[in-house]
Design an enzyme around this catalytic site. Sequence first.
Site, PDB file in Angstrom:
ATOM      1  N   LYS A 280     -34.723  29.803  87.192  1.00 56.74           N
ATOM      2  CA  LYS A 280     -33.826  29.697  88.345  1.00 56.74           C
ATOM      3  C   LYS A 280     -33.077  28.362  88.302  1.00 56.74           C
ATOM      4  O   LYS A 280     -33.580  27.402  87.726  1.00 56.74           O
ATOM      5  CB  LYS A 280     -34.656  29.734  89.652  1.00 56.74           C
ATOM      6  CG  LYS A 280     -35.222  31.076  90.012  1.00 56.74           C
ATOM      7  CD  LYS A 280     -35.948  30.995  91.358  1.00 56.74           C
ATOM      8  CE  LYS A 280     -36.550  32.336  91.753  1.00 56.74           C
ATOM      9  NZ  LYS A 280     -35.553  33.398  91.968  1.00 56.74           N
ATOM     10  N   GLU A 352     -40.454  39.027  88.867  1.00 58.78           N
ATOM     11  CA  GLU A 352     -41.899  38.992  88.639  1.00 58.78           C
ATOM     12  C   GLU A 352     -42.687  39.626  89.778  1.00 58.78           C
ATOM     13  O   GLU A 352     -43.786  40.128  89.566  1.00 58.78           O
ATOM     14  CB  GLU A 352     -42.351  37.541  88.426  1.00 58.78           C
ATOM     15  CG  GLU A 352     -42.602  36.718  89.703  1.00 58.78           C
ATOM     16  CD  GLU A 352     -41.371  36.517  90.579  1.00 58.78           C
ATOM     17  OE1 GLU A 352     -40.249  36.645  90.063  1.00 58.78           O
ATOM     18  OE2 GLU A 352     -41.542  36.243  91.793  1.00 58.78           O
ATOM     19  N   ARG A 354     -42.243  42.345  91.546  1.00 61.01           N
ATOM     20  CA  ARG A 354     -42.497  43.789  91.383  1.00 61.01           C
ATOM     21  C   ARG A 354     -43.548  44.053  90.323  1.00 61.01           C
ATOM     22  O   ARG A 354     -44.240  45.061  90.367  1.00 61.01           O
ATOM     23  CB  ARG A 354     -41.177  44.516  91.096  1.00 61.01           C
ATOM     24  CG  ARG A 354     -40.537  44.156  89.804  1.00 61.01           C
ATOM     25  CD  ARG A 354     -39.057  44.533  89.758  1.00 61.01           C
ATOM     26  NE  ARG A 354     -38.240  43.665  90.608  1.00 61.01           N
ATOM     27  CZ  ARG A 354     -36.934  43.798  90.776  1.00 61.01           C
ATOM     28  NH1 ARG A 354     -36.275  44.772  90.162  1.00 61.01           N
ATOM     29  NH2 ARG A 354     -36.270  42.974  91.554  1.00 61.01           N
TER      30      ARG A 354
HETATM   31  N1  BES Z   1     -38.722  35.447  94.817  1.00 59.57           N
HETATM   32  C1  BES Z   1     -37.468  35.956  94.394  1.00 59.57           C
HETATM   33  C2  BES Z   1     -36.641  36.569  95.518  1.00 59.57           C
HETATM   34  C3  BES Z   1     -36.197  35.633  96.625  1.00 59.57           C
HETATM   35  C4  BES Z   1     -34.917  35.148  96.639  1.00 59.57           C
HETATM   36  C5  BES Z   1     -37.043  35.329  97.679  1.00 59.57           C
HETATM   37  C6  BES Z   1     -34.503  34.331  97.673  1.00 59.57           C
HETATM   38  C7  BES Z   1     -36.632  34.494  98.709  1.00 59.57           C
HETATM   39  C8  BES Z   1     -35.358  34.012  98.701  1.00 59.57           C
HETATM   40  C9  BES Z   1     -37.688  37.037  93.348  1.00 59.57           C
HETATM   41  O1  BES Z   1     -38.798  36.861  92.532  1.00 59.57           O
HETATM   42  C10 BES Z   1     -36.506  37.042  92.456  1.00 59.57           C
HETATM   43  O2  BES Z   1     -36.311  36.064  91.778  1.00 59.57           O
HETATM   44  N2  BES Z   1     -35.752  38.130  92.475  1.00 59.57           N
HETATM   45  C11 BES Z   1     -34.599  38.264  91.662  1.00 59.57           C
HETATM   46  C12 BES Z   1     -34.631  39.636  91.032  1.00 59.57           C
HETATM   47  C13 BES Z   1     -33.612  39.843  89.952  1.00 59.57           C
HETATM   48  C14 BES Z   1     -33.915  38.964  88.771  1.00 59.57           C
HETATM   49  C15 BES Z   1     -33.627  41.281  89.551  1.00 59.57           C
HETATM   50  C16 BES Z   1     -33.395  38.104  92.553  1.00 59.57           C
HETATM   51  O3  BES Z   1     -33.421  38.531  93.703  1.00 59.57           O
HETATM   52  O4  BES Z   1     -32.423  37.489  92.111  1.00 59.57           O
HETATM   53 ZN    ZN Z   2     -40.335  35.808  93.321  1.00 61.39          ZN
HETATM   54 MN    MN Z   3     -38.408  35.686  90.832  1.00 60.75          MN
END
Ligand code: BES
Ligand code: ZN
Ligand code: MN
Length: 508
Positions: A280, A352, A354
């Site tokens: 990220k 991760e 899911r």
């Molecule tokens: N933990 C994140 C989702 C999240 C984003 C929670 C903002 C709280 C605030 C999750 O693990 C994630 O990174 N999801 C990705 C999925 C994508 C790679 C398919 C996302 O939402 O960008």
């Molecule tokens: Zn996450």
């Molecule tokens: Mn994530």
Amino acid sequence: MDIRIVADGIQNREDELIVVNLFEDVQTPGGATGAVDQALNGAIREAIAAGDLRGKKGEVLVLYPRGAIPADRVAVVGLGPQESFSLQAVREAAATAARKARELGVRSFSSIVHGAGAGGFALDVASQAVVEGTILGLYRYLELKNKPPDRLDPETFTLVQFDPDKVAEVEAGALAGEIVAEAACLARDLVNRPSNYATPTDLAELAMEIAGEFDEMRCQILSEEDADELEMGAFLGVAQGSDEPAAFIVLEHKPERPDLDTVVIVGKGITFDTGGISLKPSEKMDRMRGDMGGGAAVLAAMYAVGQLDLSLHVVGLVPATENMPSGQAYKPGDVLEAMNGKTIEVISTDAEGRLILADALAYAAQFKPRAVVDLATLTGACVVALGRGVAAGLFGTDEELSSRLQSASEASGERVWPMPLYDDYLDKIESLTADLSNSGGRDGGVGTSAMFLKQFADGYPWAHVDIAGMAFEERPGGPKRPPYLQKGGTGFGVRLLVQFLRDWAAEG
Ligand code: BES
Ligand code: ZN
Ligand code: MN
């Protein structure tokens, strides 16, 4: 904070502060507020007439009785318009009053039960909401600060009910409110607590402590070796990049009665989400310590379930691990095999949540549950769809289960909004190399994530609540943020889950 209930007229209370209320645009207050006004020779009416008090939400006026009644101070808190009155307004009024009490340096204060009289809510329900608003409004995360806060919390809060015959009802509601709000504060602490203080091992130890408090609760911590034995390849795939040992937490509230329904609650327990190799951006990455918000809600709800001693078999599952990039980390293109034998191509190591939930949902089947509900900070796409701090996304395979959750949502004030599980989403997560891929890309990202989970929720009614926009409060204080929320962890999901489980235990 010590919470007491007394039978009295609020105008007779000898306390540092007494709290009454006012609906918007009322000129001549009735009920308890009217009684206090009369005892004060019309001081409240005068404030209204002067335009200094309008009964608006968030408003609070403090008056000094100067001996006219035994209390040192009177606070009149606004309830907003009577037409749109709700339990949410009760929680907000209670939170506003409690914060005012603290601001004034008051050690002890008393309040009427907002919402019970002219508000029209049942006394136990209104009492619960007042206590929730009071406790949640005073919440602060201080455990890592050396300097004590400027103002300490009040030590005593007394709910005042005029009719002695109705005190028992207030007591019952207040006790439930205290249990559920304290549980929500625990979940807030867990979200706020940095990832170096809230590791998977720390969460596991907390789960053991929770279970230790109740005769009917058991806790089992599955280590990485145990998970390996169970062939939880998706959970372990995420965990392998971290030096911090993962833990799969199983908490079980099982009263000794054979006839009880079984309900499983599952919470995503990523104690820190760096994104892994699909790293990220570093800006605001600190927020990802809250990526165990679902797991925190499940642990806290189990704590409340134990205290309420619900007549229901409740299982709480929290797969807990960090998601880290490292020499051991799983990589895009890797294929993982989940506990149910399904193979998953890793498109993004940042999807991760899911993966760990896939194994938890497969694990849940052994309990032959009547329902499984998972809570997860799963997708940024859900935040895009519904907004930050507005509502969680609700997905499900069973109408009745979804409607139970919607009822619990209305009663608790924790909003969920229904989202579709179209088969089209499955097409988007087809994989070249495996049964499924863990990401369907940007478009419909919330739907594909839920459809992915559905592939592992086999053999029971299932619901999924995406709380990504709800677990962490970012708005600055002021009129845009309800007064029972602070920046940081919200404890979202605890009140929803506990309400859902209480209703199930009561009605079957
Ligand atoms: N933990 C994140 C989702 C999240 C984003 C929670 C903002 C709280 C605030 C999750 O693990 C994630 O990174 N999801 C990705 C999925 C994508 C790679 C398919 C996302 O939402 O960008
Ligand atoms: Zn996450
Ligand atoms: Mn994530």
